[in-house]
Write a protein that holds these residues in place. Structure first.
Motif, mmCIF file in Angstrom:
data_model
loop_
_atom_site.group_PDB
_atom_site.id
_atom_site.type_symbol
_atom_site.label_atom_id
_atom_site.label_comp_id
_atom_site.label_asym_id
_atom_site.label_seq_id
_atom_site.Cartn_x
_atom_site.Cartn_y
_atom_site.Cartn_z
ATOM 1 N N LEU A 1 0.854 -1.197 0.000
ATOM 2 C CA LEU A 1 0.000 0.000 0.000
ATOM 3 C C LEU A 1 0.887 1.242 0.000
ATOM 4 O O LEU A 1 1.613 1.496 0.974
ATOM 5 C CB LEU A 1 -0.859 0.037 1.266
ATOM 6 N N CYS A 2 0.821 1.998 -1.091
ATOM 7 C CA CYS A 2 1.664 3.206 -1.217
ATOM 8 C C CYS A 2 0.766 4.415 -1.456
ATOM 9 O O CYS A 2 0.952 5.175 -2.412
ATOM 10 C CB CYS A 2 2.646 3.024 -2.369
ATOM 11 N N ILE A 3 -0.207 4.573 -0.606
ATOM 12 C CA ILE A 3 -1.246 5.595 -0.779
ATOM 13 C C ILE A 3 -0.829 6.889 -0.070
ATOM 14 O O ILE A 3 -0.201 6.860 0.991
ATOM 15 C CB ILE A 3 -2.570 5.078 -0.174
ATOM 16 N N SER B 1 2.940 3.524 3.416
ATOM 17 C CA SER B 1 2.634 4.943 3.631
ATOM 18 C C SER B 1 3.091 5.368 5.026
ATOM 19 O O SER B 1 3.195 4.541 5.931
ATOM 20 C CB SER B 1 1.125 5.167 3.522
ATOM 21 N N THR B 2 3.333 6.665 5.168
ATOM 22 C CA THR B 2 3.684 7.217 6.473
ATOM 23 C C THR B 2 2.391 7.502 7.222
ATOM 24 O O THR B 2 1.543 8.255 6.723
ATOM 25 C CB THR B 2 4.494 8.523 6.301
ATOM 26 N N VAL B 3 2.247 6.912 8.399
ATOM 27 C CA VAL B 3 0.962 7.035 9.118
ATOM 28 C C VAL B 3 1.177 7.397 10.584
ATOM 29 O O VAL B 3 2.236 7.116 11.148
ATOM 30 C CB VAL B 3 0.170 5.706 9.041
ATOM 31 N N PRO C 1 7.617 1.195 6.773
ATOM 32 C CA PRO C 1 7.759 2.580 6.309
ATOM 33 C C PRO C 1 8.903 2.727 5.305
ATOM 34 O O PRO C 1 9.860 1.974 5.329
ATOM 35 C CB PRO C 1 8.064 3.355 7.591
ATOM 36 N N GLU C 2 8.760 3.730 4.473
ATOM 37 C CA GLU C 2 9.711 3.947 3.380
ATOM 38 C C GLU C 2 10.585 5.170 3.674
ATOM 39 O O GLU C 2 10.085 6.188 4.131
ATOM 40 C CB GLU C 2 8.907 4.166 2.086
ATOM 41 N N PHE C 3 11.877 5.038 3.369
ATOM 42 C CA PHE C 3 12.807 6.135 3.663
ATOM 43 C C PHE C 3 13.457 6.709 2.405
ATOM 44 O O PHE C 3 14.403 7.478 2.510
ATOM 45 C CB PHE C 3 13.890 5.648 4.635
ATOM 46 N N ARG D 1 14.639 8.834 -0.742
ATOM 47 C CA ARG D 1 14.710 10.288 -0.943
ATOM 48 C C ARG D 1 14.403 10.584 -2.395
ATOM 49 O O ARG D 1 15.034 10.005 -3.285
ATOM 50 C CB ARG D 1 16.118 10.804 -0.604
ATOM 51 N N GLU D 2 13.435 11.469 -2.649
ATOM 52 C CA GLU D 2 13.187 11.859 -4.035
ATOM 53 C C GLU D 2 14.494 12.418 -4.589
ATOM 54 O O GLU D 2 15.243 13.094 -3.890
ATOM 55 C CB GLU D 2 12.070 12.904 -4.106
ATOM 56 N N GLY D 3 14.766 12.103 -5.851
ATOM 57 C CA GLY D 3 16.034 12.520 -6.454
ATOM 58 C C GLY D 3 17.081 11.414 -6.368
ATOM 59 O O GLY D 3 18.027 11.396 -7.136
ATOM 60 N N GLY E 1 6.518 16.870 -0.158
ATOM 61 C CA GLY E 1 5.302 16.147 0.199
ATOM 62 C C GLY E 1 5.415 15.379 1.501
ATOM 63 O O GLY E 1 4.456 14.723 1.903
ATOM 64 N N CYS E 2 6.572 15.435 2.166
ATOM 65 C CA CYS E 2 6.729 14.609 3.374
ATOM 66 C C CYS E 2 6.996 15.409 4.651
ATOM 67 O O CYS E 2 6.138 15.479 5.522
ATOM 68 C CB CYS E 2 7.827 13.578 3.158
ATOM 69 N N LEU E 3 8.206 16.023 4.744
ATOM 70 C CA LEU E 3 8.601 16.618 6.036
ATOM 71 C C LEU E 3 7.546 17.539 6.647
ATOM 72 O O LEU E 3 7.152 17.336 7.802
ATOM 73 C CB LEU E 3 9.922 17.386 5.906
HETATM 74 N N1 NAD Z 1 7.339 10.733 -1.968
HETATM 75 C C1 NAD Z 1 8.287 10.293 -1.168
HETATM 76 O O1 NAD Z 1 9.476 10.545 -1.383
HETATM 77 C C2 NAD Z 1 7.951 9.436 0.030
HETATM 78 C C3 NAD Z 1 9.004 8.895 0.787
HETATM 79 C C4 NAD Z 1 8.685 8.133 1.914
HETATM 80 C C5 NAD Z 1 7.369 7.952 2.284
HETATM 81 N N2 NAD Z 1 6.374 8.508 1.552
HETATM 82 C C6 NAD Z 1 4.984 8.282 1.981
HETATM 83 O O2 NAD Z 1 4.387 7.419 1.012
HETATM 84 C C7 NAD Z 1 3.008 7.726 0.843
HETATM 85 C C8 NAD Z 1 2.728 8.035 -0.615
HETATM 86 O O3 NAD Z 1 3.446 9.183 -0.962
HETATM 87 P P1 NAD Z 1 3.569 9.684 -2.472
HETATM 88 O O4 NAD Z 1 4.505 10.818 -2.456
HETATM 89 O O5 NAD Z 1 3.842 8.538 -3.361
HETATM 90 O O6 NAD Z 1 2.062 10.194 -2.711
HETATM 91 P P2 NAD Z 1 1.342 10.516 -4.094
HETATM 92 O O7 NAD Z 1 0.233 11.431 -3.771
HETATM 93 O O8 NAD Z 1 2.360 10.883 -5.121
HETATM 94 O O9 NAD Z 1 0.719 9.099 -4.551
HETATM 95 C C9 NAD Z 1 -0.352 8.466 -3.927
HETATM 96 C C10 NAD Z 1 -1.143 7.700 -4.991
HETATM 97 O O10 NAD Z 1 -2.187 6.944 -4.382
HETATM 98 C C11 NAD Z 1 -3.274 6.919 -5.287
HETATM 99 N N3 NAD Z 1 -4.501 6.482 -4.607
HETATM 100 C C12 NAD Z 1 -5.271 7.181 -3.738
HETATM 101 N N4 NAD Z 1 -6.299 6.407 -3.325
HETATM 102 C C13 NAD Z 1 -6.180 5.209 -3.927
HETATM 103 C C14 NAD Z 1 -6.914 4.000 -3.880
HETATM 104 N N5 NAD Z 1 -8.002 3.863 -3.121
HETATM 105 N N6 NAD Z 1 -6.502 2.965 -4.646
HETATM 106 C C15 NAD Z 1 -5.411 3.079 -5.430
HETATM 107 N N7 NAD Z 1 -4.640 4.211 -5.486
HETATM 108 C C16 NAD Z 1 -5.028 5.254 -4.762
HETATM 109 C C17 NAD Z 1 -3.324 8.343 -5.817
HETATM 110 O O11 NAD Z 1 -4.082 8.435 -7.002
HETATM 111 C C18 NAD Z 1 -1.830 8.621 -6.018
HETATM 112 O O12 NAD Z 1 -1.409 8.282 -7.324
HETATM 113 C C19 NAD Z 1 2.742 8.894 1.800
HETATM 114 O O13 NAD Z 1 2.284 8.396 3.025
HETATM 115 C C20 NAD Z 1 4.117 9.525 1.961
HETATM 116 O O14 NAD Z 1 4.228 10.239 3.160
HETATM 117 C C21 NAD Z 1 6.634 9.229 0.419
#
Ligand code: NAD
Length: 432
Positions: free
Chosen positions: A81-83, A120-122, A147-149, A151-153, A258-260
């Protein structure tokens, strides 16, 4: 192994594409049909170095499929789950509604002996609540929180070789399959198998610590501004002590993305719910320091420009950090927006984030060419430290601008070189 990834955002798409490139059969599901169509066609909906090439190769080998149909996951052994868990519109807590919907839809179709892995971060307590839901429904599905760590980039390298794997589970034996899955491609990565609350807390505590370091140095930068100290020398001199470390002591316009920001606010909200607001009160202060860094940058610009109306300001950078096109809560974009609202003729350049910035803030002027961006500028502001800006030749570009004044919002330029070329440099936390 046949696995699924639910949510094809920054995290999910990266995880899915990297796992497919390792030979796993990956089903990617997202509710956003446009995103799915793009990915199917071989286009990433965002920029991440190296990921586009990997997407092409896994589409060719057919180890990945993209769909909006959740039933496609029914044969998968692991469902990630990466929501998104964004900040709630009404307050500072995390909005878990999309995650909860996705969890329910996965549960309704996943095979009974499969594993659901929350990445996901919860807020702490979420996984335990979802595990209770599984037990109430008498489901045999196992829940892990992982949890995922990344780093974008640097997301591709961070996915193939994470610096740690944290798996929260009801019992250590529940984590065995996932631990083996990660060990198969990253055997040297330390693994922490723990309970749900610890796994959830590791992630938010890590982010809180990073935010604390950045805001700490920006607090020092405020003091430096008032006293004539130089915050960059201060950071070098305290950071040389390896108990402190120099990383994340870059004073400037602060953190975003989108995180910190949303993670420390969600952490504050959760602490309040637990009656532990005092324990994290310092984070509230650090959030304010971070926001102040943006207004301090605007104040420097206004002091320099006088009345900003009609004056051209060249903004170098829109993404919240280099090597990304992510503009979520980007300090650069907020500063650009504020100056534009005050009447300045703001022109924004970014090597990768122009499309995402224009989508988020359509009424700014965006320019692809750095030369055109700088042409006739009365103030130049470097707000995202892309290499393209760090490697500008001050002698060459001085001929483009009307007034050779540059605000280095990230404290990354060679001050002597720019000054020798005739530029007036401005920064936070040091008088130049
Ligand atoms: N972006 C990062 O670098 C990063 C790093 C570590 C942790 N996280 C955590 O990971 C999670 C996701 O982050 P993100 O940046 O990828 O978010 P994001 O908004 O880019 O992506 C989330 C995706 O989930 C989809 N979604 C929503 N509801 C859905 C459902 N019911 N079924 C299927 N798909 C659905 C959305 O359409 C979207 O594409 C967050 O909790 C974030 O804090 C992100």
């Amino acid at each position: 192994m046949k696995i699924s990834v639910i949510g094809a955002g920054y995290l999910g798409a990266t995880h899915a594409i990297c796992m497919a490139s390792l030979g796993h059969e990956v089903v990617v599901v997202d509710v956003d049909s446009e995103k799915i169509a793009l990915l199917k066609g071989g286009t990433l909906p965002f920029f991440e170095p190296g990921l586009s090439e990997l997407l092409s190769s896994v589409l060719e080998t057919k180890t990945i499929s993209f769909t909006t149909d959740i039933t496609a996951i029914s044969e998968c052994a692991i469902n990630f789950l990466c929501i998104g868990t964004p900040q709630n519109r009404e307050g500072i807590a995390a909005d878990l509604s999309a995650l909860e919907r996705a969890f329910d839809s996965v549960l309704s179709v996943a095979k009974s002996d499969s594993i659901i892995v929350g990445k996901s971060t919860v807020p702490v307590g979420t996984a335990q609540r979802l595990a209770r839901e599984l037990s109430n429904k008498k489901s045999d599905t196992t829940l892990n929180w992982n949890p995922e760590f990344l780093r974008e980039g640097h997301a591709v390298a961070d996915t193939f070789e994470p610096n740690r794997i944290v798996i929260g589970a009801l019992a250590p034996s529940d984590a065995r399959v996932l631990a083996d899955f990660y060990r198969s491609f990253s055997p040297n990565t330390p693994q922490f198998i723990t309970n749900f609350p610890t796994a959830e807390l590791v992630k938010v505590a890590a982010n809180a610590f990073l935010a604390t370091k950045i805001s700490f140095i920006n607090a020092m930068s405020e003091i430096a501004d008032a006293t004539g100290a130089d915050v960059t020398v201060l950071a070098d001199a305290i950071g040389i002590d390896d108990r402190i470390g120099r990383k994340f002591l870059g004073a400037g316009i602060g953190f975003g993305g989108g995180c910190l920001p949303k993670d420390i606010r969600a952490f504050l909200a959760r602490a309040d719910e637990l009656g532990l607001g005092e324990s994290l009160a310092f984070l509230q202060e650090f959030d304010l320091i971070n926001q102040r860094a943006r207004s301090r940058a605007v104040a420097v610009a206004l002091k320099e420009l006088g009345n900003p109306k009609g004056k051209k300001v060249a903004i170098l950078g829109a993404a919240f950090k280099p090597e990304s096109d992510d503009v979520r809560d980007s300090p650069a974009l907020e500063i650009a927006q504020t100056l534009a609202a005050l009447g300045a003729d703001v022109v924004v350049n970014d090597p990768r984030a122009l499309a995402s910035a224009a989508e988020k803030v359509p009424d700014l002027t965006y320019e692809e060419s750095i030369t055109q961006t700088l042409q006739g500028a009365e103030l130049t502001m470097l707000l995202t430290e892309w290499n393209e800006y760090r490697s500008l030749d001050p002698e060459k570009v001085i001929g483009l601008v009307k007034t050779p004044t540059l605000f280095d919002g990230r404290n990354v330029l060679d001050v002597g070189k720019w000054q020798t070329a005739g530029w007036k440099l401005l920064a936070l936390g040091r008088s130049l």
